[in-house]
Design a protein around this motif. Structure first.
Motif, PDB file in Angstrom:
ATOM      1  N   THR A  60      22.147  39.391  37.769  1.00 10.22           N
ATOM      2  CA  THR A  60      22.816  38.373  38.573  1.00 10.22           C
ATOM      3  C   THR A  60      22.691  37.002  37.915  1.00 10.22           C
ATOM      4  O   THR A  60      23.662  36.238  37.865  1.00 10.22           O
TER       5      THR A  60
ATOM      6  N   LEU B 140      25.065  36.799  35.019  1.00 12.32           N
ATOM      7  CA  LEU B 140      26.433  36.682  35.522  1.00 12.32           C
ATOM      8  C   LEU B 140      26.722  35.250  35.976  1.00 12.32           C
ATOM      9  O   LEU B 140      27.810  34.723  35.723  1.00 12.32           O
TER      10      LEU B 140
ATOM     11  N   ASN C 222      29.521  32.766  34.586  1.00 16.84           N
ATOM     12  CA  ASN C 222      30.435  32.050  35.495  1.00 16.84           C
ATOM     13  C   ASN C 222      30.510  30.565  35.152  1.00 16.84           C
ATOM     14  O   ASN C 222      31.562  29.944  35.276  1.00 16.84           O
TER      15      ASN C 222
ATOM     16  N   LEU D  60      36.780  42.831  29.767  1.00 12.15           N
ATOM     17  CA  LEU D  60      35.910  41.921  30.521  1.00 12.15           C
ATOM     18  C   LEU D  60      35.792  40.570  29.818  1.00 12.15           C
ATOM     19  O   LEU D  60      35.843  39.523  30.462  1.00 12.15           O
TER      20      LEU D  60
ATOM     21  N   GLU E 115      34.622  34.721  38.194  1.00  7.54           N
ATOM     22  CA  GLU E 115      33.748  34.318  39.293  1.00  7.54           C
ATOM     23  C   GLU E 115      33.074  35.554  39.874  1.00  7.54           C
ATOM     24  O   GLU E 115      33.509  36.095  40.891  1.00  7.54           O
ATOM     25  N   TRP E 116      32.020  36.009  39.201  1.00  8.21           N
ATOM     26  CA  TRP E 116      31.295  37.180  39.661  1.00  8.21           C
ATOM     27  C   TRP E 116      30.545  36.831  40.924  1.00  8.21           C
ATOM     28  O   TRP E 116      29.819  35.847  40.974  1.00  8.21           O
ATOM     29  N   GLN E 117      30.716  37.659  41.945  1.00  9.03           N
ATOM     30  CA  GLN E 117      30.040  37.415  43.211  1.00  9.03           C
ATOM     31  C   GLN E 117      28.626  37.992  43.200  1.00  9.03           C
ATOM     32  O   GLN E 117      27.743  37.479  43.862  1.00  9.03           O
ATOM     33  N   SER E 118      28.435  39.075  42.440  1.00 15.42           N
ATOM     34  CA  SER E 118      27.128  39.732  42.360  1.00 15.42           C
ATOM     35  C   SER E 118      27.173  40.773  41.256  1.00 15.42           C
ATOM     36  O   SER E 118      28.226  41.026  40.673  1.00 15.42           O
ATOM     37  N   ARG E 119      26.033  41.383  40.994  1.00 15.92           N
ATOM     38  CA  ARG E 119      26.010  42.455  39.995  1.00 15.92           C
ATOM     39  C   ARG E 119      26.821  43.650  40.491  1.00 15.92           C
ATOM     40  O   ARG E 119      27.465  44.330  39.715  1.00 15.92           O
TER      41      ARG E 119
ATOM     42  N   HIS F  91      29.525  43.469  42.253  1.00 17.10           N
ATOM     43  CA  HIS F  91      30.905  43.097  41.982  1.00 17.10           C
ATOM     44  C   HIS F  91      31.240  43.371  40.513  1.00 17.10           C
ATOM     45  O   HIS F  91      32.288  43.924  40.199  1.00 17.10           O
ATOM     46  N   PHE F  92      30.326  43.014  39.623  1.00 17.50           N
ATOM     47  CA  PHE F  92      30.526  43.252  38.191  1.00 17.50           C
ATOM     48  C   PHE F  92      30.722  44.743  37.907  1.00 17.50           C
ATOM     49  O   PHE F  92      31.659  45.139  37.224  1.00 17.50           O
TER      50      PHE F  92
END
Length: 187
Positions: free
Chosen positions: A9, A12, A16, A64, A71-75, A77-78
């Motif tokens: 996280t 990420l 971001n 990727l 804008e990754w929200q979390s791992r 999400h990734f």
């Protein structure tokens, strides 16, 4: 040894914020999980499939990194985006193979050089992708459950963790999605 989710996280977040070096640090950390996803996808394919897990991961990686500071929200999400990209790559590969089977861009090859391609398998994958896309329009979570379970090869518990839902909910969503997909694909 598995890297703590907080490290993923944190990398990420740095990505971001525009830190391209964070991406270089991230990929070795998440590689094993991506390999697991790729293996899950390819386990459902024919044994002589021309894409290998490493090639699938590399293609997903290239897609990727083309994204400018996502804008990754979390791992979670990734991993969800990575799983979706792998599914798209396989579908594109299947569609490309089907086009090649019909003669598009044909080159003369000896039988020894010709790749073996299962037309039925490619058609099934394309039909499943079309049906999943339609399901996502109706119910995004059901489509994500199927995608992570069928394509990503995640266990029910892993899907529950990735989507922050209970194991029982995963089971319910999977049963309803499977019934809907069977009906949709039978049309």
């Amino acid at each position: 040894m598995q890297t703590p989710p907080s490290d993923v996280t944190q990398l990420l977040r740095k990505w971001n914020e525009g830190d391209r070096a964070a991406l270089d640090q991230l990929m070795p950390v998440v590689y094993q999980e991506l390999r697991k996803l790729a293996g899950g996808y390819l386990r459902e394919e024919r044994p002589d499939h021309t894409l290998q897990p490493t090639a699938l991961i590399n293609e997903a990686y290239l897609r990727l990194v083309k994204q400018d500071f996502p804008e990754w929200q979390s791992r979670k999400h990734f991993y969800g985006v990575a799983a979706h990209l792998m599914r798209q790559i396989l579908v594109e590969h299947a569609r490309g193979g089907a086009a090649a089977k019909r003669g598009a861009g044909a080159q003369k090859l000896s039988l020894d050089e010709a790749p073996i391609f299962s037309q039925e398998r490619a058609a099934d994958l394309v039909a499943l992708d079309d049906a999943l896309t339609a399901l996502a329009d109706l119910d995004e979570r059901k489509a994500r459950v199927v995608e992570l379970r069928y394509f990503g090869g995640l266990s029910v518990e892993e899907v529950a963790g990735a989507l922050d839902i209970s194991v029982a909910t995963v089971g319910r969503e999977m049963r309803m999605a499977q019934a809907w997909l069977r009906r949709e694909m039978a049309k």
